[in-house]
Structures are given as C-alpha cells and as structure tokens.
Design an enzyme around this catalytic site. Sequence first.
Site, PDB file in Angstrom:
ATOM      1  N   GLY A  31      -4.760  73.117 -12.772  1.00 20.20           N
ATOM      2  CA  GLY A  31      -4.151  74.251 -12.091  1.00 20.20           C
ATOM      3  C   GLY A  31      -5.118  75.017 -11.197  1.00 20.20           C
ATOM      4  O   GLY A  31      -6.198  74.549 -10.881  1.00 20.20           O
ATOM      5  N   HIS A  34      -5.844  74.103  -5.110  1.00 22.84           N
ATOM      6  CA  HIS A  34      -6.409  74.279  -3.777  1.00 22.84           C
ATOM      7  C   HIS A  34      -6.054  73.039  -2.964  1.00 22.84           C
ATOM      8  O   HIS A  34      -5.390  72.116  -3.476  1.00 22.84           O
ATOM      9  CB  HIS A  34      -7.919  74.520  -3.848  1.00 22.84           C
ATOM     10  CG  HIS A  34      -8.647  73.501  -4.690  1.00 22.84           C
ATOM     11  ND1 HIS A  34      -8.738  72.181  -4.322  1.00 22.84           N
ATOM     12  CD2 HIS A  34      -9.273  73.609  -5.874  1.00 22.84           C
ATOM     13  CE1 HIS A  34      -9.413  71.522  -5.246  1.00 22.84           C
ATOM     14  NE2 HIS A  34      -9.743  72.355  -6.210  1.00 22.84           N
ATOM     15  N   GLY A  36      -7.593  70.481  -2.221  1.00 27.82           N
ATOM     16  CA  GLY A  36      -7.980  69.205  -2.836  1.00 27.82           C
ATOM     17  C   GLY A  36      -6.851  68.672  -3.713  1.00 27.82           C
ATOM     18  O   GLY A  36      -6.438  67.519  -3.587  1.00 27.82           O
ATOM     19  N   HIS A  37      -6.311  69.553  -4.589  1.00 29.66           N
ATOM     20  CA  HIS A  37      -5.187  69.128  -5.436  1.00 29.66           C
ATOM     21  C   HIS A  37      -3.977  68.770  -4.574  1.00 29.66           C
ATOM     22  O   HIS A  37      -3.249  67.812  -4.867  1.00 29.66           O
ATOM     23  CB  HIS A  37      -4.746  70.272  -6.358  1.00 29.66           C
ATOM     24  CG  HIS A  37      -5.788  70.747  -7.319  1.00 29.66           C
ATOM     25  ND1 HIS A  37      -6.364  71.995  -7.252  1.00 29.66           N
ATOM     26  CD2 HIS A  37      -6.351  70.128  -8.387  1.00 29.66           C
ATOM     27  CE1 HIS A  37      -7.222  72.136  -8.241  1.00 29.66           C
ATOM     28  NE2 HIS A  37      -7.245  71.022  -8.938  1.00 29.66           N
ATOM     29  N   GLY A 148      -9.303  63.194  -7.662  1.00 33.90           N
ATOM     30  CA  GLY A 148     -10.111  63.500  -6.486  1.00 33.90           C
ATOM     31  C   GLY A 148     -11.513  62.916  -6.584  1.00 33.90           C
ATOM     32  O   GLY A 148     -12.121  62.904  -7.662  1.00 33.90           O
ATOM     33  N   GLN A 149     -12.019  62.492  -5.444  1.00 36.06           N
ATOM     34  CA  GLN A 149     -13.376  61.911  -5.400  1.00 36.06           C
ATOM     35  C   GLN A 149     -14.455  62.934  -5.747  1.00 36.06           C
ATOM     36  O   GLN A 149     -15.567  62.578  -6.103  1.00 36.06           O
ATOM     37  CB  GLN A 149     -13.659  61.312  -4.016  1.00 36.06           C
ATOM     38  CG  GLN A 149     -14.973  60.523  -3.973  1.00 36.06           C
ATOM     39  CD  GLN A 149     -15.511  60.306  -2.588  1.00 36.06           C
ATOM     40  OE1 GLN A 149     -14.732  60.097  -1.650  1.00 36.06           O
ATOM     41  NE2 GLN A 149     -16.818  60.356  -2.424  1.00 36.06           N
ATOM     42  N   VAL A 177     -11.808  67.012  -0.299  1.00 40.03           N
ATOM     43  CA  VAL A 177     -11.370  67.942   0.755  1.00 40.03           C
ATOM     44  C   VAL A 177     -12.375  69.086   0.797  1.00 40.03           C
ATOM     45  O   VAL A 177     -12.747  69.630  -0.254  1.00 40.03           O
ATOM     46  CB  VAL A 177      -9.950  68.485   0.468  1.00 40.03           C
ATOM     47  CG1 VAL A 177      -9.521  69.457   1.555  1.00 40.03           C
ATOM     48  CG2 VAL A 177      -8.954  67.334   0.365  1.00 40.03           C
ATOM     49  N   MET A 185     -13.943  71.682  -1.993  1.00 47.68           N
ATOM     50  CA  MET A 185     -12.991  72.587  -2.641  1.00 47.68           C
ATOM     51  C   MET A 185     -13.036  72.407  -4.148  1.00 47.68           C
ATOM     52  O   MET A 185     -13.116  71.290  -4.652  1.00 47.68           O
ATOM     53  CB  MET A 185     -11.593  72.334  -2.122  1.00 47.68           C
ATOM     54  CG  MET A 185     -11.495  72.719  -0.679  1.00 47.68           C
ATOM     55  SD  MET A 185      -9.857  73.218  -0.244  1.00 47.68           S
ATOM     56  CE  MET A 185     -10.121  73.536   1.502  1.00 47.68           C
ATOM     57  N   ARG A 188     -13.404  76.387  -9.173  1.00 45.72           N
ATOM     58  CA  ARG A 188     -14.507  77.261  -9.604  1.00 45.72           C
ATOM     59  C   ARG A 188     -15.154  78.006  -8.443  1.00 45.72           C
ATOM     60  O   ARG A 188     -15.974  78.904  -8.679  1.00 45.72           O
ATOM     61  CB  ARG A 188     -15.557  76.448 -10.365  1.00 45.72           C
ATOM     62  CG  ARG A 188     -15.054  75.963 -11.725  1.00 45.72           C
ATOM     63  CD  ARG A 188     -16.152  75.367 -12.583  1.00 45.72           C
ATOM     64  NE  ARG A 188     -15.728  75.192 -13.962  1.00 45.72           N
ATOM     65  CZ  ARG A 188     -15.326  74.030 -14.505  1.00 45.72           C
ATOM     66  NH1 ARG A 188     -15.318  72.932 -13.773  1.00 45.72           N
ATOM     67  NH2 ARG A 188     -14.954  73.959 -15.766  1.00 45.72           N
TER      68      ARG A 188
END
Length: 286
Positions: A31, A34, A36-37, A148-149, A177, A185, A188
């Site tokens: 959750g 951003h 990236g998600h 995500g990478q 991203v 991104m 945190r």
Amino acid sequence: MLILKKISEVRDWVRRKSSKGGQIGLVPTMGYLHEGHLSLARAARRENDFVIMSIFVNPLQFGANEDLDTYPRDLKRDSQLAAAAGVDAIFAPEVSEMYPYYPQLTTVNVTEITEVLCGAVRPGHFSGVATVVTKLFNIVQPDRAYFGQKDYQQCLVIKRMVADLNMPVEIKMVPIVREKDGLAMSSRNVYLSEEERRQALCLNEALRICRDLYDKGERSARKLLDAVQDRIRQEPLAAIDYAEICSAELLQEVDEIKENVVVALAVRIGSTRLIDNIVLEGDTGV
Ligand code: PAF
C-alpha cells in the site's frame, strides 16, 4: 472499487472471474501507492482480463527495530489510485485474517540468494516475503504476478521460489519508476526531510556514474564500486549499508564484469533506508 477483506471473498471473486475463462493478474503491495506500484497495475491491466491488488503490511517481513508500526497506510487514497490504474479489486486483509495462527509454524525459505545484500542485513526478511507471497498465490491463484525491479533481490527470490516449487504463476519484473530528478519511487520516501530528500539523489547519481564508466569500457567491479562509494560519501547524511556488484541471477560477487550483473545499493539517509539498483548487460550477453 471492490475492497475484499476476507480470503473467502477473494476465492469467490476469483472463481466467478475464472469461470468466464478470464486470466487474473495479481499485484502484491504493502500500500501507500506511488507511480511504481501503479506501473505494475497498468502492466497487469494490459496483460490480464482481471486485476487484483493486495494491500497488506506484512508483519512477518519486518525486523524488530524496523518501521512496521509507522509504515504509511491510506486505503482510501490507495483505492482511488488503484481504480484509476485499472485494478478491479483490492484484497486488504487484517493481520488476523492472513495469520490466524501467529507466528505460523510453516514458512517458506529460499536459501543462498537470500543470504546476501538485503538478506545479510535484514535477517528473516525474505522468509517473511516468500511466505506471504506464497499465501497470496494460494489465495488468488493468479496467472501472472507483478513485482518492481527496485526490489531486485525480492524479484529473484520470488522467481526462484516459483521455479523450485513449481508454482503455476508467471512472474513479471517491471522496471523502476523514478521521480523527475532520478530518485527511485518508494513508499518510504515520505520519511525524508527536504534536506534528506536532496541528499538521497546520491543513490541514482552514483548508479549513473557507474553506468557511464561501464559504457566507457571499465570492467573492474572494484573500480566501479569505488566510484559509486565516492559519490555517496559526498553526502553527510548518507551511510552505506551495502554497495555491491553481483551476478544478475545468483547474486554472487564478481571481480571482473563478463556476464550480466546487478549493481545494488542500500543507503541510509538519516534514519531512512533506501535501495536502488541497475542491471549492466555483460559483453557475452549471458
Ligand atoms: O514489495 C512489497 O511491497 C512486499 O515485499 C510484498 C511483495 C508485497 C510482500 O509483502
């Protein structure tokens, strides 16, 4: 947006969707979404008939002194962002729903590739990740799952777990991203003060310096890492947890770059720990 809290509701939803022959994409997250998600959600949207996102801050993957209690949470905002990115349903269980018997007696442990990089400084972290991801796969039974990478080691661990245990799901790794100024991104990033945010740019800049030297022909891991560390050490608030160059599949340290490698960083900026990485393609392309 359909928000499912119970495992039984997810199973019903999946049954209805797959009975129509639909393929299901799962986007596991903790959750505080951003871009990236959202890029994971959009990739899942393109490649599947139905998309479900899990939002669960998984206690099993946090160490005793980590930020489990303060980890940012905002389900209302997340559900709006997820809907706009094409997510059909969110699975947002309580801890008691995911772990009715806590701690579980059964966990999933991937060896070797979890003992280096983040695994070396966060004991138990990847066991927590592998366990919750296995549970999510068992609950949703997705055709594809998206990661995500930025969490490169996590992607490798999950890919290896899926291969070793013959899990019937395709793992997709989606590129990092970045903010306009290059910061990767991360949920945190909200912990950073203005000054910390400025100094945090050293991660991306160090990786760019590394790629430039590599593109100019430098193949010594030591020389590349010296340049990376020099850049990070220019920032007074930055403390390096690790800066390493490892083989891209097995995360073994390399001296001379011949095969594909990952340049992986974990850096504390003040009290916030950030990670970032790039993959350098070896000359053999292996
Ligand atoms: O990358 C994350 O957000 C988490 O590690 C994951 C994969 C959702 C498991 O809790």
